[in-house]
Design a protein around this motif. Structure first.
Motif, PDB file in Angstrom:
ATOM      1  N   ASP A 421       0.854  -1.189   0.000  1.00 51.35           N
ATOM      2  CA  ASP A 421       0.000   0.000   0.000  1.00 51.35           C
ATOM      3  C   ASP A 421       0.886   1.233   0.000  1.00 51.35           C
ATOM      4  O   ASP A 421       1.785   1.376   0.830  1.00 51.35           O
ATOM      5  N   GLN A 465       6.793   3.076  -6.758  1.00 52.49           N
ATOM      6  CA  GLN A 465       5.351   3.015  -7.036  1.00 52.49           C
ATOM      7  C   GLN A 465       4.911   1.578  -6.846  1.00 52.49           C
ATOM      8  O   GLN A 465       5.601   0.671  -7.323  1.00 52.49           O
ATOM      9  N   ARG A 467       1.351  -1.237  -5.830  1.00 52.73           N
ATOM     10  CA  ARG A 467      -0.048  -1.506  -5.495  1.00 52.73           C
ATOM     11  C   ARG A 467      -0.101  -2.879  -4.868  1.00 52.73           C
ATOM     12  O   ARG A 467       0.579  -3.800  -5.345  1.00 52.73           O
ATOM     13  N   GLU A 470      -0.073  -6.197  -6.931  1.00 55.05           N
ATOM     14  CA  GLU A 470       0.297  -5.990  -8.346  1.00 55.05           C
ATOM     15  C   GLU A 470       1.784  -5.731  -8.529  1.00 55.05           C
ATOM     16  O   GLU A 470       2.249  -5.479  -9.633  1.00 55.05           O
TER      17      GLU A 470
END
Lengths: 484, 149
Positions: A421, A465, A467, A470
């Protein structure tokens, strides 16, 4: 005196001299004009005097009415000419006044002639007396007219002298002015040499000395002009710089001393903190090996936990030392082939964990300007992370490549693993920060702190970056244009 | 195949490490006699047969040297050994906790023959000692005693 004041003074002198010369020329011009006018008028007067002589004698000889009228006309012209008072020169005025008197006398004598020509009041005197009288008159007339002519000639001479004098004065004034300008120019040249060029040469030497690192060089100019001010400012600047550098040097020495202390500390940590761990692990294993048959499962489990904890603390110490080593090692920046490093680390991971099926996509020809060993440590951590966090992913892919965003080129390491996250992203690069339980993914939580420190030391940066579920992509860039 | 006369000199001040190293040798079935020196001076005394060791029989076959030692540290011992013709070619294995690059460089620069870091995990340590013993005590040929250029 300020240089600007000196400059203004010199300019003033030159301009005043030029003005003086112009004034003298103007004066001479009016003087010559006036003298010329005097000469013209004098020659008119001379002509009139000549004419008067001719017509008056013509009358005396022939006693014609025409001659008398002519004499009257010429006399009137002459009176008009000498009535004007166009001369400024007192000598000329005096001569003119004399001439005027002579002409008046001439007129009077001629009037007497005219009176004698008519039947006179004294006819008894006889023709002889009349002739004698007339002869006397004409001779006086002659003398007077001669004197008048001489006066007129003197006037002409006088105007010529005035012209000559004016010319001489102009020449003298121009010569004097030129001499003054020459002296001023020479003085300016000397002043520039002494008060501008020499101090500037000194300043130039000072800038060279200071540029070469001689902070103790002082210009020491005492002049009270602009260059003197500049020299004093320069000296003040050098002093300030010297003090600032001394301060920096002192701080550097302090830092070096501090670094030495840290090194000594790390050394003793490396030695002394590990020794008890070795004992704990070693003697626990000795117990297991020597008395394993007498111990129950719980006791063995406890011993194994002691061993595991000792080894884990050993790893922590090693990684902490690694983190401090990243800060301490000297940076040797050169061209580093990032692709080759990534490939090498990928191969070694494949060898160490043969059961995994990971697809590597490593761009060829990635080159950066960096410290090779530090870059190896950074890539090792990033790729090991990617390897670790794709451990539970089917069709795991780890990509290493070059990208560009906002005009800035960067490299990246991307995986399609568990990700995280992004609200935890800022905690990611702190030492001992973990985003997963150790039971899920092993590790000490120091790796990314080391990686960040490596990029900071290269004046570059790293960001991420991700997620959850993912994968994560780590980007890093360097200050310099590092890609070729 | 084990030549029991080959003496090993272990220079180590930490008694735990001494015990563990001895255990490791024993478990590796290396039966050579082991002499322990607890600081750098003691180590040199043994090698040069002086002080308490005036009557020691022979030079050790190999010296296992810790770096952090009381009185005289490991690098000092190594320096003194390499300066003396008797111990000039004596194999020295540095066995230490330090992984500092500077220690590695200094060690090799002073003529260490090998540099082994003590791992925390005893199993790994055991493996390292086994390999060390096999190599230095069984396979390595040393120059004849007292040979000096």
């Amino acid at each position: 005196m300020k240089i600007s004041t000196k400059g203004r003074l010199a300019t003033g002198i030159a301009l005043a001299t030029i003005g003086l010369i112009a004034a003298v020329i103007w004066w001479a011009n009016t003087e010559v004009d006036d003298a010329n006018r005097q000469r013209r008028q004098t020659s008119e007067i001379t002509r009139a005097l000549n004419d008067l002589r001719l017509v008056s004698f013509e009358y005396i000889l022939h006693r014609t009415e025409r001659a008398r009228l002519q004499e009257h006309e010429v006399a009137t012209r002459l009176d008009r000419l000498i009535a004007d008072d166009p001369f400024r020169d007192p000598q000329a005025i005096e001569v003119l006044a004399q001439l005027r008197e002579d002409v008046q006398a001439t007129h009077r004598i001629f009037e007497e002639f005219l009176a004698g020509a008519t039947p006179g009041p004294d006819p008894a005197a006889g023709p002889d007396a009349t002739r004698l009288f007339e002869a006397q008159l004409s001779s006086r007339l002659l003398v007077l007219q001669q004197e008048s002519l001489t006066a007129a000639l003197r006037l002409a001479d006088h105007s010529t002298q005035r012209i000559d004098a004016a010319q001489r004065r102009v020449v003298v004034a121009i010569l004097l002015g030129l001499a003054l300008i020459a002296v001023t120019t020479a003085a300016i040249g000397w002043l520039i040499g002494r008060h501008v060029l020499r101090p500037i040469a000194r300043l130039e030497q000072a800038t060279r000395e200071v540029a070469a690192g001689n902070w103790n060089f002082q210009v020491n100019l005492s002049s009270r002009d602009e260059i003197g001010d500049m020299a004093r400012n320069f000296d003040a600047m050098t002093r300030a710089l010297r003090e600032a550098f001394a301060e920096v040097q002192r701080k550097n020495d302090e830092l070096a001393a501090l670094n030495k202390e840290i090194e000594a500390f790390s050394y003793s940590v490396s030695h002394d903190l590990r020794a008890p761990l070795r004992s704990m692990d070693g003697f626990s294993l000795a117990l297991i090996e020597d008395y394993g048959d007498k111990l129950d499962a719980d006791a063995l489990d406890s011993l194994n936990r002691i061993r595991a904890a000792s080894q884990r603390m050993g790893r922590l110490i090693d990684e902490l030392l690694g983190l401090s080593r990243v800060t301490r090692t000297e940076l040797v920046v050169r061209s580093v082939n990032l692709s080759a490093i990534a490939r090498e680390i990928a191969d070694s991971l494949e060898r160490m964990h043969p059961g995994r099926d990971v697809r590597w996509e490593i761009s060829e020809g990635m080159t950066v300007q960096a410290d090779k060993s530090l870059m190896h440590i950074a890539m090792q951590n990033l790729l090991e992370n990617a390897w670790k966090f794709t451990g539970k992913t089917a069709n795991a892919v780890i990509r290493v490549g070059i990208g560009e965003a906002n005009g800035e080129r960067h490299c990246f390491v991307a995986d399609n693993g568990v990700g995280f996250d992004m609200s935890f992203a800022d905690r990611l690069f702190g030492a001992f920060q973990r985003l997963h339980h150790e039971s899920e993914f092993s590790g000490t939580g120091i790796g990314l702190a080391i990686v960040q420190r490596i990029f900071r030391r290269h004046e570059g940066r790293i960001w991420v970056q991700a997620r959850p579920g993912e994968g994560a992509t780590f980007f890093f860039s360097f200050k310099e244009p590092s890609h070729e | 195949m084990n030549d029991g006369n080959k003496v090993i000199l272990l220079v180590e001040d930490n008694p735990d490490d001494v015990a563990l190293t001895l255990r490791a040798f024993k478990r590796s079935h290396l039966m050579n006699p082991i002499t322990v020196a607890r600081d750098g001076i003691e180590a040199l005394d043994f090698m040069f047969a002086r002080g308490d060791f005036a009557d020691r029989a022979a030079l050790p076959t190999i010296v296992i040297l810790d770096l952090k030692l009381p009185k005289l540290d490991g690098l000092g011992v190594l320096k003194a050994m390499r300066a003396d013709p008797r111990t000039q070619f004596l194999p020295v294995v540095i066995l230490t906790s330090s992984k500092e690059e500077q220690d590695l460089i200094s060690g090799y620069a002073l003529g260490a023959n090998s540099y082994v870091r003590k791992p925390v995990d005893f199993a790994e340590f055991l493996e390292a000692v086994k390999v060390l013993g096999i190599y230095w005590l069984m396979m390595n040929e040393v120059p004849p005693q007292g040979t000096a250029p």
